[in-house]
Design a protein around this motif. Structure first.
Motif, short mmCIF file in Angstrom:
data_model
loop_
_atom_site.label_atom_id
_atom_site.label_comp_id
_atom_site.label_asym_id
_atom_site.label_seq_id
_atom_site.Cartn_x
_atom_site.Cartn_y
_atom_site.Cartn_z
N PRO A 1 0.82 -1.04 0.13
CA PRO A 1 -0.14 -0.06 0.01
C PRO A 1 0.91 1.05 -0.10
O PRO A 1 1.72 1.25 0.61
CB PRO A 1 -0.93 -0.25 1.38
N LEU A 2 0.51 2.19 -0.95
CA LEU A 2 1.55 3.48 -1.09
C LEU A 2 0.51 4.71 -0.97
O LEU A 2 -0.59 4.54 -1.32
CB LEU A 2 2.03 3.05 -2.57
N TYR A 3 1.24 5.82 -0.61
CA TYR A 3 0.39 6.83 -0.69
C TYR A 3 0.07 7.21 -2.11
O TYR A 3 0.67 7.02 -2.95
CB TYR A 3 1.01 8.12 -0.17
N GLN B 1 10.63 -2.12 -5.41
CA GLN B 1 11.95 -2.54 -6.40
C GLN B 1 12.78 -3.60 -6.00
O GLN B 1 13.11 -4.39 -6.75
CB GLN B 1 12.92 -1.16 -6.53
N ALA B 2 13.29 -3.65 -4.68
CA ALA B 2 13.90 -4.68 -4.19
C ALA B 2 13.17 -5.95 -4.22
O ALA B 2 13.43 -7.16 -4.63
CB ALA B 2 14.30 -4.46 -2.67
N ARG B 3 11.72 -5.93 -3.98
CA ARG B 3 10.77 -7.06 -3.80
C ARG B 3 10.77 -7.95 -5.40
O ARG B 3 10.72 -8.84 -5.45
CB ARG B 3 9.54 -7.03 -3.29
N ASP C 1 8.94 3.39 0.10
CA ASP C 1 8.10 2.11 -0.15
C ASP C 1 8.35 1.94 -1.66
O ASP C 1 8.19 0.44 -1.83
CB ASP C 1 6.59 2.64 -0.07
N LEU C 2 8.60 2.88 -2.30
CA LEU C 2 9.12 2.35 -3.65
C LEU C 2 10.15 1.55 -3.86
O LEU C 2 10.47 0.52 -4.67
CB LEU C 2 9.08 3.59 -4.70
#
Ligand code: URA
Length: 283
Positions: free
Chosen positions: A247-249, A272-274, A267-268
Motif C-alpha cells: 500500500p502506497l500513498y 523495487q527490491a521485492r 516504499d517504492l
C-alpha cells in the motif's frame, strides 16, 4: 450593416428548447462546472449531447443515459453478484475488458463518458491499482493520465519502470464518480470481482495499491492508508494466488502533501527490491 433594434439587443433571438438546453450545459462547462449532479450519477454528458442533437422543434423529453435501465432496478448485492458471475466467466483479459465494458450494474456508468479499465502492459510483473478515474481519465479513457498520473509515472521511473514497458495499471472502480467523490462501499463491492479477476488473469509478481481506497478495498480492511503504507501485505486472489502487495500513498495525496514523498520513496524502493527477489513464481 443594418442596426440592431433595441429589442434585438436586449432580447437575443429565440432558441428552441433543445438549443437552450445544450447552451445551458455548455455555459456550465465553460464556467468549469462539470458536475451538475449530486452524488448519484445522472448522465449529464449524454444529456448535453442528446440535447444538442435533438431536432429544433422537438419537445425535451426526460432521458436516462448510459447504463441500461436494469441498473436502477437491481440492488447493489445483486449487481455485485452479476459482476462476480460475469468476471468468473472470463478466461482472457480481452474477454474481461469486454465484460466490464458491457456491464450496466454500476450506476456510476450513467454519469461517465468512458469505461476506464487499464493501461500499460498486461502481464507485467508490477501492477498498480488505484482508486477511480478522474476528469482526465474519464475524458481520455485511460487510468492515471492527469496530474496524479504524471506523478505516478515519475515515481515509477524512479525505480526504472514505465507503463509503456513493464507496468500494468488499473483501478478498483472503472467509472468516474461524480465530482471525483470517494466511491461508496456498494460501488466498490460491485467493481471488486472485475479488478480481482484482472489481477488473477495478469498474475503480477508484485502489486502496488495506490491510495487508501484501493488498499482498503482489496485488503478488505477499514485500516487507513497512514497505517497500511510501508508494510507488505499478502494479497490472496480469488484464483488462489498470493501476491505481495505494497500500500502506497496516492500520488494525488503526494501532490497535496509533498513532505510525504520521502515515505513514498522508501516504499517504492521496497517494491523495487521485492520484484528483484528470486523465487517469485506467478509465471
Ligand atoms: N486517481 C486514481 O486513483 N486513478 C486514476 O486513474 C486517476 C486518478
Amino acid at each position: 450593416m443594418p442596426h440592431q433594434t433595441e429589442d434585438q439587443e436586449t432580447h437575443p433571438p429565440k432558441r428552441s428548447s433543445s438549443e437552450a438546453l445544450a447552451a445551458y450545459f455548455d455555459w456550465h462547462a465553460l464556467a468549469g462546472v462539470e458536475d451538475l449532479i449530486g452524488p448519484e450519477p445522472t448522465g449529464a454528458y449524454a444529456l448535453s449531447a442528446a440535447a444538442a442533437k435533438a431536432p429544433p422543434k422537438a419537445k425535451p423529453t426526460p432521458q436516462r443515459t448510459g447504463a441500461a435501465p436494469a441498473a436502477a432496478l437491481i440492488t447493489g448485492d445483486e449487481a455485485a453478484q452479476q459482476a462476480a458471475v460475469a468476471a468468473a466467466a472470463c478466461t482472457t483479459t480481452e474477454e474481461l475488458f469486454a465484460a466490464i465494458a458491457a456491464f450496466d450494474g454500476c450506476s456510476l456508468k450513467q454519469g461517465a463518458r468512458n469505461t476506464v479499465i487499464c493501461d500499460g502492459v498486461p502481464g507485467a510483473d508490477l501492477m498498480v491499482v488505484g482508486e477511480a478515474p478522474g476528469k482526465d481519465e474519464d475524458r481520455i479513457g485511460k487510468p492515471f493520465v492527469g496530474r496524479a498520473g504524471k506523478l505516478l509515472d515519475k515515481m515509477l521511473a524512479a525505480i526504472g519502470r514505465a507503463r509503456e514497458t513493464d507496468v500494468f495499471i488499473s483501478n478498483v472502480i472503472f467509472w468516474r464518480p461524480p465530482g471525483n467523490r470517494t466511491p461508496t462501499e456498494a460501488e466498490r463491492a460491485i467493481c471488486l470481482p472485475f479488478i480481482e479477476r484482472l489481477i488473477d488473469l495478469n498474475r503480477p509478481k508484485v502489486l502496488i495499491f495506490a491510495g487508501g481506497v484501493s488498499a482498503k478495498t482489496l485488503l478488505r480492511t477499514e485500516t487507513g492508508i497512514m497505517r497500511l503504507r510501508g508494510a507488505w501485505r499478502d494479497y490472496e486472489t480469488p484464483g488462489g494466488l498470493t501476491i505481495p502487495a505494497m500500500p502506497l500513498y496516492h500520488p494525488a495525496f503526494l501532490l497535496r502533501q509533498p513532505a510525504q514523498k520521502k515515505a513514498a520513496w522508501r516504499d517504492l524502493l521496497a517494491v523495487q527490491a521485492r520484484i528483484g527477489t528470486a523465487g517469485l513464481t506467478n509465471d
